[in-house]
Enzyme design. Structure first.
Site, mmCIF file in Angstrom:
data_model
loop_
_atom_site.group_PDB
_atom_site.id
_atom_site.type_symbol
_atom_site.label_atom_id
_atom_site.label_comp_id
_atom_site.label_asym_id
_atom_site.label_seq_id
_atom_site.Cartn_x
_atom_site.Cartn_y
_atom_site.Cartn_z
ATOM 1 N N GLU A 46 0.857 -1.200 0.000
ATOM 2 C CA GLU A 46 0.000 0.000 0.000
ATOM 3 C C GLU A 46 0.896 1.254 0.000
ATOM 4 O O GLU A 46 1.954 1.253 0.655
ATOM 5 C CB GLU A 46 -0.830 -0.024 1.292
ATOM 6 C CG GLU A 46 -1.632 1.218 1.585
ATOM 7 C CD GLU A 46 -2.182 1.253 3.024
ATOM 8 O OE1 GLU A 46 -1.489 0.782 3.960
ATOM 9 O OE2 GLU A 46 -3.305 1.741 3.188
ATOM 10 N N ASN A 109 -6.925 6.329 -1.571
ATOM 11 C CA ASN A 109 -5.845 5.379 -1.304
ATOM 12 C C ASN A 109 -6.091 4.225 -2.281
ATOM 13 O O ASN A 109 -7.028 3.444 -2.109
ATOM 14 C CB ASN A 109 -5.921 4.939 0.163
ATOM 15 C CG ASN A 109 -4.735 4.083 0.574
ATOM 16 O OD1 ASN A 109 -4.057 3.513 -0.260
ATOM 17 N ND2 ASN A 109 -4.510 3.998 1.871
ATOM 18 N N LYS A 126 -9.462 2.167 -1.826
ATOM 19 C CA LYS A 126 -9.656 1.587 -0.488
ATOM 20 C C LYS A 126 -11.009 1.968 0.099
ATOM 21 O O LYS A 126 -11.361 3.154 0.168
ATOM 22 C CB LYS A 126 -8.527 2.059 0.426
ATOM 23 C CG LYS A 126 -8.472 1.411 1.804
ATOM 24 C CD LYS A 126 -7.204 1.877 2.518
ATOM 25 C CE LYS A 126 -6.998 1.238 3.879
ATOM 26 N NZ LYS A 126 -5.730 1.684 4.493
ATOM 27 N N GLU A 145 -5.933 8.663 7.920
ATOM 28 C CA GLU A 145 -6.499 8.258 6.619
ATOM 29 C C GLU A 145 -7.896 8.821 6.408
ATOM 30 O O GLU A 145 -8.285 9.137 5.292
ATOM 31 C CB GLU A 145 -6.525 6.733 6.502
ATOM 32 C CG GLU A 145 -5.153 6.137 6.282
ATOM 33 C CD GLU A 145 -5.241 4.715 5.793
ATOM 34 O OE1 GLU A 145 -5.809 4.466 4.724
ATOM 35 O OE2 GLU A 145 -4.741 3.829 6.519
ATOM 36 N N CYS A 170 -4.829 -2.904 2.792
ATOM 37 C CA CYS A 170 -4.541 -2.862 4.224
ATOM 38 C C CYS A 170 -5.731 -3.154 5.138
ATOM 39 O O CYS A 170 -6.102 -4.288 5.309
ATOM 40 C CB CYS A 170 -3.874 -1.545 4.592
ATOM 41 S SG CYS A 170 -3.066 -1.678 6.206
ATOM 42 N N ASN A 195 0.337 -1.258 5.325
ATOM 43 C CA ASN A 195 1.274 -0.556 6.231
ATOM 44 C C ASN A 195 0.653 -0.682 7.611
ATOM 45 O O ASN A 195 -0.334 0.009 7.906
ATOM 46 C CB ASN A 195 1.344 0.944 5.921
ATOM 47 C CG ASN A 195 2.149 1.295 4.688
ATOM 48 O OD1 ASN A 195 3.319 1.649 4.775
ATOM 49 N ND2 ASN A 195 1.509 1.231 3.539
HETATM 50 N N1 CDT Z 1 -2.861 1.318 6.498
HETATM 51 C C1 CDT Z 1 -3.771 0.736 7.303
HETATM 52 O O1 CDT Z 1 -4.916 0.576 6.925
HETATM 53 N N2 CDT Z 1 -3.332 0.375 8.533
HETATM 54 C C2 CDT Z 1 -4.182 -0.136 9.561
HETATM 55 C C3 CDT Z 1 -3.562 0.234 10.866
HETATM 56 C C4 CDT Z 1 -4.413 -0.013 12.012
HETATM 57 S S1 CDT Z 1 -5.754 1.086 12.208
HETATM 58 C C5 CDT Z 1 -5.138 2.517 12.888
HETATM 59 C C6 CDT Z 1 -4.374 -1.638 9.487
HETATM 60 O O2 CDT Z 1 -5.523 -2.078 9.578
HETATM 61 O O3 CDT Z 1 -3.413 -2.396 9.389
#
Ligand code: CDT
Length: 302
Positions: A46, A109, A126, A145, A170, A195
């Protein structure tokens, strides 16, 4: 058998000062390795062109927009498309997308699927945007985000690479609906870049489980829908924030058949027979025979 040779193209951290051109050189190095290993496609993370910028609160819209791509391919990314075409290898790439539609600026995204001729055959935006929309200074780092992106419309699939391909990004991977909506369209391989910080400020009690949860959701999504899942991390300590690695390729059985072992730039490789999906799609998860949608209304009604 319908084999697709897949590379999970994990990236280590990308510093804020790193240029697109420097990052694309890393992506191209991984692409060459994947090609040397006979791969048909390489899946990147991502937001693979820059550091994970939602960790900071920016006031200045121009500073935010500097992380976005206005065209794809653009001046710095064209070399990746050219190499893909030259080698005859496809790729999935996540990036921040800025478009102007009917005079309105939209920010998503996004991920794209590029075929072996270098043509974009699918785009995904996304749906599940995690985190928060307002600056929360109590956090060690932000996850903005919900401020910087608007959600995408849904989950499609595309016929490519000899099978039915789908994409997610993600946080989408934590939601069973993501896989099921694509499962209902016969998906055979779901590609997911991520990420994921080890530390989640609102729930630090989950920190020790972050890698377990990563595999749990992708393995169950694969099994419950009879599909391969390719999950690819941007890993390691990026601008002081530690991110999980654990990039992996999951078979329709739910088993992890390849995985990365470092938190740097690394490939995990698997020879995926898409016909293995049939054994699950025709038996335990034959949706036409066994699914009971009349009992599931609440899922979409509230
Ligand atoms: N990039 C992304 O969606 N990361 C989220 C981080 C946790 S929610 C703050 C994930 O679900 O991995």
């Amino acid at each position: 058998a319908r084999f697709v040779n897949v590379a999970a193209g994990q990236l280590g951290p990308i510093a804020r000062a790193e240029t697109r051109t420097e990052v694309v050189a890393r992506l191209m190095a991984l692409m060459r390795q994947a090609h040397a290993n006979g791969c048909d496609i390489i899946v990147y993370p991502e937001l693979a062109l820059t550091t994970f910028f939602p960790r900071w609160h920016f006031e200045d819209q121009a500073e935010i927009d500097a992380f976005f791509e206005r065209e794809m391919p653009g001046p710095e990314t064209r070399a990746l498309f050219d190499l893909a075409r030259q080698l005859g290898i496809g790729f999935y790439l996540g990036y921040a997308e800025l478009t102007v539609e009917a005079g309105v600026t939209r920010r998503h995204n996004t991920s794209i699927l590029v075929d072996k001729s270098g043509a974009i055959v699918a785009k995904y935006r996304k749906v599940h945007l995690p985190g928060h929309a307002e600056h929360e200074p109590w956090r060690k780092f932000q996850h903005l985000e919900k401020r910087y992106f608007e959600p995408g419309a849904g989950f499609g699939v595309v016929d490519a690479f000899g099978g039915v391909m789908g994409m997610a990004i993600c946080n989408d991977r934590r939601w069973s609906e993501t896989y099921r909506v694509m499962g209902l369209q016969g998906v055979e391989m779901v590609m997911i870049g991520y990420n994921t910080p080890v530390h989640n400020p609102p729930a630090p009690e989950h920190d020790d489980l972050s890698l377990f949860h990563n595999h749990l959701v992708m393995q169950s999504g694969a099994y419950q829908n009879g599909t391969f899942v390719v999950g690819v991390a941007k890993a390691g300590i990026e601008e002081g924030v530690d991110h999980i690695g654990g990039s992996c390729i999951v078979a329709p059985s739910g088993e992890i058949i390849a995985r990365c072992t470092t938190k740097g730039d690394e490939l995990a490789l698997a020879r995926c027979d898409l016909d293995l999906c049939n054994s699950y799609k025709r038996t335990t998860f034959n949706f036409d025979i066994h699914r009971q949608p009349r009992a599931y209304g609440m899922i979409v009604e509230r």
